[in-house]
Design an enzyme around this catalytic site. Structure first.
Site, PDB file in Angstrom:
ATOM      1  N   GLU A 184       0.686  -1.099   0.030  1.00 23.63           N
ATOM      2  CA  GLU A 184       0.273   0.077  -0.572  1.00 23.63           C
ATOM      3  C   GLU A 184       1.234   1.841   0.079  1.00 23.63           C
ATOM      4  OE1 GLU A 184      -3.385  -0.148  -0.433  1.00 23.63           O
ATOM      5  OE2 GLU A 184      -3.149  -1.969   0.078  1.00 23.63           O
ATOM      6  N   CYS A 241      -2.481   9.749   3.268  1.00 24.95           N
ATOM      7  CA  CYS A 241      -1.643   9.149   1.664  1.00 24.95           C
ATOM      8  C   CYS A 241      -2.663   9.263   0.783  1.00 24.95           C
ATOM      9  CB  CYS A 241      -1.331   6.863   1.341  1.00 24.95           C
ATOM     10  SG  CYS A 241      -2.734   7.002   2.405  1.00 24.95           S
TER      11      CYS A 241
END
Length: 459
Positions: free
Chosen positions: A212, A246
């Protein structure tokens, strides 16, 4: 922690896994209930630790971290038993006297490496999925968020035996030692640079990984968009956790004809949500450390700032900042910003936007504000990205009913809910063949009638 100690941890977990203890569904559910009870009873301590690391308010900590963890726990407690069941599938006609099924099985000893920006959620959510799937886990939280890392270490020690779940704290040396071990699965959240190293190290043992990562997530504002609502939701998504998210909108890509009006609405929202002195706003956090503080300041060109831009080194705070007249050649567009700086770029043709976005590394998220359903379908179909929203930001990850993950340079694999269970499970394909009938056509010597039968069954 030494290399020998880390090796002993992994060895102990592997031995424990092979006892079969984690295969029991009641064992997994009991572990999840224990974790949920701990999180609920220590909510204030979790909020305090996160505040010390990132300056987040208790409201933001619960909304974006603790509450998300509890939501995932609730989902898994409700569904783990059904997720863990064997799933029967259709059997080919030639094997009609058989039962075919897929059996979810845990990988074994897993490594979960988490970042500092959402230090509690991004450590515990994948842990929940790993436990539900029947694995053991070694957690490696970030050294940049020491207060939350220590809290996680205490929580795990209070809830679980170290042969089942344990925490390794420390920095680069511990990361290196862990990646040198043979894990059955590695789940990593962090930067692309470190993600590449994780994948390189994992390849030595052919260990499967979920990565991720991040990237420059675009926020396209099309001319039919509701600008007031778009501004409100963009400001929320961009400056949450001081932009250290993010999936934050990295930059705005708007139709040139609406830029002036959009800037006006964004300025109004920045003022409304963060007040005239955001550096003194107790609900506005801080940059994680001085290294990142200096990096973000280096991306700000003061002559292009149209709102904000103030900073306070003593408190590691940078005000929400809006930049105009930005091009793809500017420093702020050369890397993922990961801070409270929002550049605005313009376009004249939507096809050029799609072409430009696809020419760049695939982002973790993409956001589109439009009232035109055809445009929404076109952008979401033609652009490559991990996930995203139409007419909102961030919220696509706030559910256990959809997987969250990257694509291309922004990562691989996904988790949350069923996707998380699947990520930490290997599905064995099994045929249970009955013994009361044994068709001769597959055995030699082959005959002409067999040739006809095989063509009848396999076509």
């Amino acid at each position: 922690m030494t290399e020998t100690q880390i090796h002993e941890i992994v060895t102990a977990q592997r031995e424990y896994f092979y006892t079969g203890a984690t295969l029991d569904i009641d064992f997994r559910i009991h572990a999840l209930k224990k974790l949920k009870a701990y999180v609920q009873s220590h909510e204030s301590e979790i909020a305090k630790a996160i505040s010390l690391d990132l300056g987040k308010s208790s409201f933001e900590s619960y909304m974006c971290e603790t509450g998300m963890v509890l939501s995932e726990l609730t989902h898994m407690l409700k569904h783990t038993r059904s997720y863990a069941k064997e799933k029967r599938v259709l059997t080919p006609l030639a094997q009609f006297h058989s039962r075919s099924y897929k059996k979810p099985s845990p990988y074994g000893v897993t490594l979960i490496m988490s970042p500092w920006n959402y230090p509690f959620m991004l450590t515990i959510e994948p842990l929940i999925d790993a436990i539900a799937a029947g694995n053991t886990a070694v957690l490696k939280p970030s050294a940049y968020s020491p207060h939350t890392s220590e809290l996680i270490k205490k929580m795990v020690a209070d809830c679980f035996d170290p042969q089942f779940v344990t925490v390794v704290t420390g920095g680069r040396a511990e990361n290196t030692c862990l990646l040198g071990e043979h894990f059955n699965y590695i789940f990593f959240t962090g930067s692309q640079a470190v993600g590449k190293e994780v994948m390189r190290q994992a390849s030595a043992n052919l260990t499967p990984v979920t990565l991720e990562l991040g990237g420059k997530s675009p926020c396209i504002v099309e001319k039919s968009a509701n600008l007031k609502l778009a501004a409100k939701r963009i400001v929320f998504g961009k400056f949450l956790n001081c932009g250290q998210t993010c999936v934050a909108p990295d930059y705005i890509y708007c139709d040139r004809s609406i830029k002036i009006d959009l800037i006006h609405e964004i300025k109004k929202q920045m003022q409304k949500q963060y007040k005239s002195d955001p550096l003194s706003n107790k609900n506005y956090g801080k940059i994680i450390n001085e290294k990142h503080f200096d990096r973000i300041l280096g991306l700000i060109e003061q002559n292009k700032v149209v709102y904000g831009g103030q900073s306070d080194r003593s408190r590691l705070k940078i005000a929400p900042t809006l930049m105009d007249n930005v091009t793809f050649d500017d420093a702020v567009m050369s890397e993922e910003i990961f801070g409270p700086v929002l550049p605005i770029l313009t376009y004249d043709n939507l096809d050029m936007v799609i072409e430009k976005i696809n020419s760049m590394p695939h982002p973790l998220a993409l956001y589109l504000f439009t009232s035109d359903k055809a445009i929404a379908k076109k952008v979401t179909s033609h652009c490559g990205f991990g996930g995203g929203c139409i007419n909102d930001t961030i919220i696509h990850l706030a559910t256990s009913n959809m997987g969250f993950g990257g694509f291309g340079e922004s990562g691989m694999g996904s988790y949350h809910g069923l996707d998380g269970f699947c990520t930490f499970s290997h599905y064995k394909s099994i045929v249970d063949k009955k013994t009361w009938l044994n068709l001769p056509m597959r055995y030699q010597p082959y005959r002409k009638i067999h040739d006809k039968l095989i063509h009848m069954f396999l076509r």
